[in-house]
Design an enzyme around this catalytic site. Structure first.
Site, PDB file in Angstrom:
ATOM      1  N   PHE A  36    -142.653  96.338  29.993  1.00 47.67           N
ATOM      2  CA  PHE A  36    -143.629  96.704  29.857  1.00 47.67           C
ATOM      3  C   PHE A  36    -145.370  95.568  29.429  1.00 47.67           C
ATOM      4  O   PHE A  36    -146.450  95.718  29.707  1.00 47.67           O
ATOM      5  CB  PHE A  36    -144.514  98.032  29.775  1.00 47.67           C
ATOM      6  N   LYS A  58    -135.952  93.618  38.465  1.00 46.33           N
ATOM      7  CA  LYS A  58    -136.531  94.721  38.263  1.00 46.33           C
ATOM      8  C   LYS A  58    -137.678  94.673  37.599  1.00 46.33           C
ATOM      9  O   LYS A  58    -136.997  95.458  35.571  1.00 46.33           O
ATOM     10  CB  LYS A  58    -134.857  95.801  38.029  1.00 46.33           C
ATOM     11  N   SER A  82    -136.252  97.508  24.523  1.00 46.19           N
ATOM     12  CA  SER A  82    -135.700  98.027  23.525  1.00 46.19           C
ATOM     13  C   SER A  82    -134.079  98.190  23.289  1.00 46.19           C
ATOM     14  O   SER A  82    -133.388  97.409  24.120  1.00 46.19           O
ATOM     15  CB  SER A  82    -136.257  99.855  23.651  1.00 46.19           C
ATOM     16  N   CYS A 113    -143.167  91.930  20.840  1.00 51.08           N
ATOM     17  CA  CYS A 113    -142.173  91.833  19.841  1.00 51.08           C
ATOM     18  C   CYS A 113    -141.787  91.301  18.916  1.00 51.08           C
ATOM     19  O   CYS A 113    -141.505  91.289  18.122  1.00 51.08           O
ATOM     20  CB  CYS A 113    -140.699  91.918  20.674  1.00 51.08           C
ATOM     21  N   GLU A 115    -139.357 101.076  15.233  1.00 54.56           N
ATOM     22  CA  GLU A 115    -140.262 100.245  15.283  1.00 54.56           C
ATOM     23  C   GLU A 115    -141.579 101.108  16.231  1.00 54.56           C
ATOM     24  O   GLU A 115    -141.483 102.013  16.978  1.00 54.56           O
ATOM     25  CB  GLU A 115    -139.689  99.265  16.891  1.00 54.56           C
TER      26      GLU A 115
HETATM   27  P1  NAD Z   1    -137.750  99.635  27.679  1.00 52.07           P
HETATM   28  O1  NAD Z   1    -136.351  99.423  27.422  1.00 52.07           O
HETATM   29  O2  NAD Z   1    -138.436 100.978  27.867  1.00 52.07           O
HETATM   30  O3  NAD Z   1    -137.730  99.511  29.503  1.00 52.07           O
HETATM   31  C1  NAD Z   1    -136.887  98.107  29.477  1.00 52.07           C
HETATM   32  C2  NAD Z   1    -136.772  97.951  30.762  1.00 52.07           C
HETATM   33  O4  NAD Z   1    -135.655  98.749  30.850  1.00 52.07           O
HETATM   34  C3  NAD Z   1    -138.030  98.551  32.182  1.00 52.07           C
HETATM   35  O5  NAD Z   1    -137.565  97.919  33.453  1.00 52.07           O
HETATM   36  C4  NAD Z   1    -137.428 100.132  32.296  1.00 52.07           C
HETATM   37  O6  NAD Z   1    -137.908 100.318  33.393  1.00 52.07           O
HETATM   38  C5  NAD Z   1    -135.932 100.532  31.669  1.00 52.07           C
HETATM   39  N1  NAD Z   1    -135.440 101.245  31.509  1.00 52.07           N
HETATM   40  C6  NAD Z   1    -136.515 101.789  30.308  1.00 52.07           C
HETATM   41  N2  NAD Z   1    -135.445 103.710  29.690  1.00 52.07           N
HETATM   42  C7  NAD Z   1    -134.390 103.339  30.467  1.00 52.07           C
HETATM   43  C8  NAD Z   1    -132.923 103.905  30.237  1.00 52.07           C
HETATM   44  N3  NAD Z   1    -133.027 105.064  29.706  1.00 52.07           N
HETATM   45  N4  NAD Z   1    -131.747 103.644  30.611  1.00 52.07           N
HETATM   46  C9  NAD Z   1    -132.206 102.386  31.699  1.00 52.07           C
HETATM   47  N5  NAD Z   1    -133.229 101.678  31.329  1.00 52.07           N
HETATM   48  C10 NAD Z   1    -134.309 102.281  31.436  1.00 52.07           C
HETATM   49  O7  NAD Z   1    -138.885  99.059  27.027  1.00 52.07           O
HETATM   50  P2  NAD Z   1    -140.461  98.481  26.808  1.00 52.07           P
HETATM   51  O8  NAD Z   1    -140.734 100.342  26.234  1.00 52.07           O
HETATM   52  O9  NAD Z   1    -141.063  98.611  28.354  1.00 52.07           O
HETATM   53  O10 NAD Z   1    -140.644  97.277  26.084  1.00 52.07           O
HETATM   54  C11 NAD Z   1    -140.953  98.202  24.691  1.00 52.07           C
HETATM   55  C12 NAD Z   1    -140.041  97.190  23.994  1.00 52.07           C
HETATM   56  O11 NAD Z   1    -139.301  95.771  23.696  1.00 52.07           O
HETATM   57  C13 NAD Z   1    -139.591  96.910  22.772  1.00 52.07           C
HETATM   58  O12 NAD Z   1    -138.885  98.111  21.432  1.00 52.07           O
HETATM   59  C14 NAD Z   1    -139.737  95.837  22.281  1.00 52.07           C
HETATM   60  O13 NAD Z   1    -139.630  94.676  20.784  1.00 52.07           O
HETATM   61  C15 NAD Z   1    -139.137  95.284  23.355  1.00 52.07           C
HETATM   62  N6  NAD Z   1    -139.690  93.730  23.665  1.00 52.07           N
HETATM   63  C16 NAD Z   1    -138.569  92.796  23.244  1.00 52.07           C
HETATM   64  C17 NAD Z   1    -138.660  91.144  23.301  1.00 52.07           C
HETATM   65  C18 NAD Z   1    -137.809  90.439  22.683  1.00 52.07           C
HETATM   66  O14 NAD Z   1    -138.060  88.951  23.305  1.00 52.07           O
HETATM   67  N7  NAD Z   1    -136.729  90.563  21.790  1.00 52.07           N
HETATM   68  C19 NAD Z   1    -139.529  91.290  24.198  1.00 52.07           C
HETATM   69  C20 NAD Z   1    -140.883  92.326  24.796  1.00 52.07           C
HETATM   70  C21 NAD Z   1    -140.049  93.250  24.599  1.00 52.07           C
END
Ligand code: NAD
Length: 502
Positions: free
Chosen positions: A154, A178, A231, A286, A386
């Site tokens: 997000f 997605k 995440s 991130c 985090e």
């Molecule tokens: P998230 O992991 O909750 O969601 C990421 C994607 O996974 C979304 O499209 C979501 O629909 C899907 N998803 C969520 N829960 C799931 C599950 N249980 N099983 C399968 N798919 C699932 O992450 P978020 O809250 O949208 O984003 C924030 C996180 O992303 C933070 O941890 C941040 O550090 C990380 N992030 C990392 C980078 C990087 O480059 N390292 C960049 C941006 C964000």
């Protein structure tokens, strides 16, 4: 439009924006006002299969489309993004909460990748060695893989989709995206512009959803590679599941980035940089800096840091002069409040409490102001989890070596920074720190796309990072050709029963 007059977010399948037939929907909410902006579908298995089938069909012709024609799509696309950047930023701010200026930054960092994708002709060149044996040449082809997929978080709903599909498509693949179900609207506007730029039907497809859609992508036999950003716990699941079903996978995951502040640093510049990196985007980056290690005399800078943090302006992201907008949702706010309480319970000193700020005109918004903990220890939850909110943990060290040791003991390796005027200290840091992206007096060292995003250790799974040269490697398969051409009148030589080329 759905029955209650809220617009619906469409799927993109085979070049058509279509309404999902699903029963399962979720609201897209403006976090500053709680207004429902749209409803996003959780695509059915049939819709996901149709998106993949259309990408598979389109690959047959797209992979053979001349490289110059592919590059020109991205030349047009970068101009369209540039022309529409204000509109894109406004959509992003409404659904995600970051300030308009920061939303433009989000689009701009993605635009840089699109610009780079338009140079694919230079990037996807193979190698050739002439006369590796008598009359034999060896050369490589960097061929596209087929259908690739991207799953995005997000917090950068413009930049991160643009890390993925432009590089995949420019190299000759087709794509199923997605987006995050929390803020898919700016992503969809970017996708519309991509079609306007000339991406043919089926080459780019979009499905929406959550766990089921992600699992379907990981399991689908016709998808060859999965790029994930999000995440750590979800990324680890995606990586294992995708690898198990024989795919390539790259997962960029969670972080806990530290900045070291040496006592010889330029004080004002350093404090300003720390505030921007810790609290900008309400800490939901991130590459944010949620941990600061003050070294030696710099330990005395804490009161000044806390005083300056109080001057940051919290408001709806669209208001001019706003430093910090809302966090993405009420549930994110609740989670952040829970972690702050945990910090207090575990004995960290709450130097600045940003909970429950008054934001006039936005009484329902999910706001939290800058929050600072001092006396933080590695075993505390606020340190090892985090938080992904505007919460800064301040730690202390006597010497640079001690600070480096602390950072290297943390499992994450996304980003880090040092603030100093000493070249020797900076060089020591760059040499000894075990983190993939290092800033020297630069608080958020996200590389431009001439390089690749290179987070490391617990922040990444898979060898190759997004965008830059590593993305070209990720989205292509190297084929090595060893060729000899016989002259018609050449006399037949002896049979060669050895492995050596002659
Ligand atoms: P998230 O992991 O909750 O969601 C990421 C994607 O996974 C979304 O499209 C979501 O629909 C899907 N998803 C969520 N829960 C799931 C599950 N249980 N099983 C399968 N798919 C699932 O992450 P978020 O809250 O949208 O984003 C924030 C996180 O992303 C933070 O941890 C941040 O550090 C990380 N992030 C990392 C980078 C990087 O480059 N390292 C960049 C941006 C964000």
């Amino acid at each position: 439009m759905s029955s209650n007059n809220v617009p619906t977010v469409k799927l993109l399948i085979n070049g058509e924006f279509v309404e999902s037939q699903t029963e399962q929907w979720r609201d897209v909410i403006n976090p500053a006002t709680q207004e429902v902006l749209a409803r996003v579908p959780f695509a059915t298995q049939d819709e996901i299969n149709a998106a993949v089938a259309s990408a598979k069909q389109a690959f047959k012709t797209w992979r053979k489309t001349p490289i110059g024609a592919r590059a020109r799509v991205f030349l047009r696309y970068q101009q369209l993004i540039r022309d529409n950047i204000k509109e894109l930023a406004a959509i992003l701010t409404a659904e995600q909460g970051k300030t308009l200026a920061d939303a433009e930054g989000d689009v701009f960092r993605g635009l840089e990748v699109v610009e780079h994708a338009s140079a694919v002709g230079n990037l996807q060149l193979g190698e050739l060695a002439n006369n590796v044996a008598g009359g034999v040449d060896t050369y490589t082809l960097m061929q596209p893989l087929g259908v690739c997929a991207g799953i995005t978080p997000f917090n950068f709903p413009a930049m991160i989709p643009l890390w993925m599909f432009p590089m995949a498509i420019a190299t000759g693949n087709t794509f199923v995206l997605k987006p995050s179900e929390q803020d898919p609207m700016v992503t969809m506007r970017l996708v519309e512009l991509a079609l306007e730029a000339g991406i043919p039907p089926g080459v780019l497809n979009v499905i929406h959803g959550g766990v089921d859609a992600v699992n379907a992508i990981c399991d689908h036999a016709d998808i060859k590679a999965v790029s994930f950003v999000g995440s750590t716990h979800v990324g680890t699941h995606v990586y294992n599941r995708a690898i198990q079903s024989g795919k390539r996978a790259q997962c960029m995951m969670g972080a806990k980035n530290h900045a070291i502040v040496m006592p010889d640093a330029n004080k004002q510049q350093t404090l300003n940089n720390l505030l921007g990196a810790a609290f900008g985007a309400a800490g939901q980056r991130c590459m944010a800096l949620p941990v600061v290690v003050l070294v030696g005399e710099a330990r005395n800078w804490l009161p000044e840091l806390a005083r300056l943090a109080q001057t940051l302006k919290i408001n709806g992201g669209v208001e001019p002069g706003t430093d910090i907008g809302p966090v993405v949702s009420c549930s994110a706010l609740e989670r952040i409040h829970g972690l702050i309480q945990k910090g207090i319970d575990e004995g960290a000193e709450l130097v600045l409490d940003g909970r429950n700020p008054t934001v006039s005109g936005y009484e329902k918004g999910s706001f939290i102001g800058p929050t600072i903990f001092a006396g933080v220890k590695p075993e505390m939850t606020v340190y090892h989890q985090e938080i992904f909110g505007p919460v800064l943990c301040v730690m202390q060290a006597d010497k640079l070596d001690e600070a480096i040791e602390l950072i290297n003991a943390n499992p994450n390796g996304n980003g880090t920074a040092i603030f100093t005027r000493s070249g020797a200290a900076a060089r020591r840091f760059q040499e000894d720190i075990d983190v993939g992206q290092v800033g020297i007096n630069v608080p958020i060292p996200v590389p431009v796309p001439l390089f690749s995003f290179s987070g490391s250790r617990g922040s990444k799974l898979g060898d190759l990072g997004p965008y830059g040269k590593q993305a070209i490697m990720f989205y292509t398969q190297t084929k090595t050709v060893t060729a000899r051409w016989f002259d018609e009148d050449e006399v037949a030589g002896a049979v060669n029963t050895t492995i050596a080329l002659k």
